[in-house]
Every structure is written in structure tokens, then in C-alpha cells.
Enzyme design. Structure first.
Site, mmCIF file in Angstrom:
data_model
loop_
_atom_site.group_PDB
_atom_site.id
_atom_site.type_symbol
_atom_site.label_atom_id
_atom_site.label_comp_id
_atom_site.label_asym_id
_atom_site.label_seq_id
_atom_site.Cartn_x
_atom_site.Cartn_y
_atom_site.Cartn_z
ATOM 1 N N ARG A 123 -8.403 14.362 6.877
ATOM 2 C CA ARG A 123 -7.194 14.812 6.175
ATOM 3 C C ARG A 123 -7.552 15.475 4.842
ATOM 4 O O ARG A 123 -8.056 14.812 3.937
ATOM 5 C CB ARG A 123 -6.286 13.603 5.911
ATOM 6 N N PRO A 161 1.135 5.315 4.352
ATOM 7 C CA PRO A 161 1.235 6.372 5.360
ATOM 8 C C PRO A 161 0.151 7.451 5.284
ATOM 9 O O PRO A 161 -0.175 7.926 4.195
ATOM 10 C CB PRO A 161 2.600 7.010 5.073
ATOM 11 N N ASN A 162 -0.359 7.772 6.449
ATOM 12 C CA ASN A 162 -1.316 8.869 6.670
ATOM 13 C C ASN A 162 -2.744 8.585 6.191
ATOM 14 O O ASN A 162 -3.634 9.407 6.381
ATOM 15 C CB ASN A 162 -0.812 10.185 6.039
ATOM 16 N N ASP A 198 9.866 -3.317 -5.800
ATOM 17 C CA ASP A 198 10.503 -4.639 -5.870
ATOM 18 C C ASP A 198 9.613 -5.725 -5.255
ATOM 19 O O ASP A 198 9.522 -6.838 -5.789
ATOM 20 C CB ASP A 198 11.858 -4.623 -5.151
ATOM 21 N N GLU A 211 -3.094 -0.446 -8.454
ATOM 22 C CA GLU A 211 -2.746 0.734 -7.648
ATOM 23 C C GLU A 211 -3.920 1.714 -7.655
ATOM 24 O O GLU A 211 -4.532 1.951 -8.698
ATOM 25 C CB GLU A 211 -1.497 1.402 -8.241
ATOM 26 N N ARG A 258 -1.678 17.510 -9.388
ATOM 27 C CA ARG A 258 -1.109 18.058 -8.153
ATOM 28 C C ARG A 258 0.378 18.404 -8.341
ATOM 29 O O ARG A 258 0.837 18.562 -9.460
ATOM 30 C CB ARG A 258 -1.356 17.053 -7.020
ATOM 31 N N TYR A 270 -9.078 14.538 -0.550
ATOM 32 C CA TYR A 270 -9.230 13.090 -0.358
ATOM 33 C C TYR A 270 -10.665 12.642 -0.066
ATOM 34 O O TYR A 270 -10.928 11.438 -0.006
ATOM 35 C CB TYR A 270 -8.298 12.631 0.773
ATOM 36 N N HIS A 285 -5.388 5.574 -6.151
ATOM 37 C CA HIS A 285 -5.177 6.852 -5.465
ATOM 38 C C HIS A 285 -6.501 7.587 -5.382
ATOM 39 O O HIS A 285 -7.263 7.615 -6.357
ATOM 40 C CB HIS A 285 -4.160 7.719 -6.202
ATOM 41 N N ASN A 296 -2.926 1.329 -2.108
ATOM 42 C CA ASN A 296 -2.702 2.772 -2.154
ATOM 43 C C ASN A 296 -1.422 3.013 -1.353
ATOM 44 O O ASN A 296 -1.468 3.100 -0.124
ATOM 45 C CB ASN A 296 -3.876 3.538 -1.542
ATOM 46 N N ALA A 347 2.305 8.262 0.020
ATOM 47 C CA ALA A 347 3.540 8.962 -0.363
ATOM 48 C C ALA A 347 4.626 8.000 -0.847
ATOM 49 O O ALA A 347 5.500 8.392 -1.639
ATOM 50 C CB ALA A 347 4.051 9.780 0.820
HETATM 51 C C1 DQA Z 1 -2.444 9.508 -2.428
HETATM 52 C C2 DQA Z 1 -1.614 10.470 -3.268
HETATM 53 C C3 DQA Z 1 -0.205 10.599 -2.720
HETATM 54 O O1 DQA Z 1 0.547 11.531 -3.510
HETATM 55 C C4 DQA Z 1 -0.232 11.103 -1.294
HETATM 56 O O2 DQA Z 1 1.077 11.128 -0.758
HETATM 57 C C5 DQA Z 1 -1.160 10.332 -0.419
HETATM 58 C C6 DQA Z 1 -2.446 9.896 -0.962
HETATM 59 C C7 DQA Z 1 -3.911 9.447 -2.897
HETATM 60 O O3 DQA Z 1 -4.591 8.499 -2.555
HETATM 61 O O4 DQA Z 1 -4.385 10.368 -3.575
HETATM 62 O O5 DQA Z 1 -0.899 10.146 0.763
HETATM 63 O O6 DQA Z 1 -1.905 8.200 -2.565
#
Ligand code: DQA
Length: 144
Positions: free
Chosen positions: A17, A9-10, A84, A97, A106, A22, A99, A71, A74
Site C-alpha cells: 500500500r 482499516p487498510n 471514547d 498513538e 499530508r 507507508y 502513525h 494506529n 483513517a
Molecule cells: C495512517 C495515517 C492515516 O491518515 C491513514 O488513513 C492511514 C494510515 C498512518 O499510519 O500513517 O490509514 O494512520
């Protein structure tokens, strides 16, 4: 080698953003860099704002993709369903994973990842460059 890169998401808003957190690269910029650095690898890049869709995509990787870079955004901090799904395919499709931000610096709610224990490793804090690092780590793992 076929790698699926999943974004939650996002992350479609990357570029504008909170660039101080980011970075200024868009997802398309990141995808292009990964593909340029690893032309021999077949990279499929996806983004969704839907938890259900992300879970479905992970579950469908078996026998189709060699590995996943994810990634979960949230959903990292909330989704047992995504954990799962990653666990369900981990025997054949390892995941890394990623980020963009260092979530440990944070808000406390971002310190815990529900999904990381289903992954072979985690890379964070290097903004868009982290995706290339994740790909390098995953390729290394798959080749050894
Ligand atoms: C994120 C970190 C998450 O906490 C956040 O909700 C994101 C981006 C990152 O790439 O730093 O949407 O996954």
C-alpha cells in the site's frame, strides 16, 4: 508486561500500500521486529477493518493488558467512538498513538486526530520503526 498493538482499516495492506508513504514493511515484519527487540514483553498484535471491532477490543483491555499501542488509520480522523473507548480505559490502560506517515505533511483532513487526546503521546513519520519507538515510550511510561 502485556501490550496490545491495534491496527485499523487498510493496514493489512502494508507492504504494497503506497510504499512511498507507508514503507515496504508488512504488519508481520513490524510485529516480528517489536518482539525481537523486546522478547520479555508479551505483545499481542491485531488488525481490523471494522470500527466496531476496534472499539470493542479497546474496551476489553481493562485488567488484561498493561498498555495499548494503536494506529487507528483513517479512524484517527473520524471516530469519536474510538476516542471514547480509549478515554474509558485510559485510567488503567494508557495508549500511545502511532502513525507510519507524518500526517501533518499530508492532506488537511489528516491533520486532526480525534483519538490523540485520549492517548499519553503520539509518534508519527518514521514508518514501521515508529512502532518500536512507541513500545519503548510506553514501557518507559509504565515503568516510571
Ligand atoms: C495512517 C495515517 C492515516 O491518515 C491513514 O488513513 C492511514 C494510515 C498512518 O499510519 O500513517 O490509514 O494512520
Amino acid at each position: 508486561m502485556k501490550i496490545l498493538v491495534l491496527n485499523g482499516p487498510n493496514l493489512n495492506l502494508l507492504g504494497t500500500r503506497e510504499p512511498e508513504i507507508y514503507g515496504t514493511e508488512t504488519l508481520a515484519d513490524i510485529e516480528m521486529k517489536m518482539q525481537t527487540i523486546y522478547p520479555e514483553i508479551e505483545i499481542e498484535f491485531r488488525q481490523t477493518n471494522s470500527e466496531a471491532e476496534l472499539i470493542t477490543w479497546v474496551g476489553e483491555t481493562r485488567g488484561i493488558f498493561d498498555g495499548i499501542i494503536i494506529n487507528p488509520a483513517a479512524l484517527t480522523h473520524t471516530s469519536l467512538g474510538l476516542y471514547d473507548a480509549l478515554k474509558a480505559v485510559a485510567d488503567i490502560t494508557p495508549a500511545v498513538e502511532i502513525h507510519l506517515s507524518n500526517t501533518h505533511t499530508r492532506e488537511e483532513i489528516r491533520h486532526k486526530s480525534l483519538t490523540a487526546p485520549a492517548c499519553i503521546g503520539q509518534i508519527m513519520g518514521f514508518q514501521g520503526f515508529g512502532y518500536t519507538l512507541a513500545l519503548r515510550a510506553l514501557v518507559h511510561n509504565l515503568s516510571s
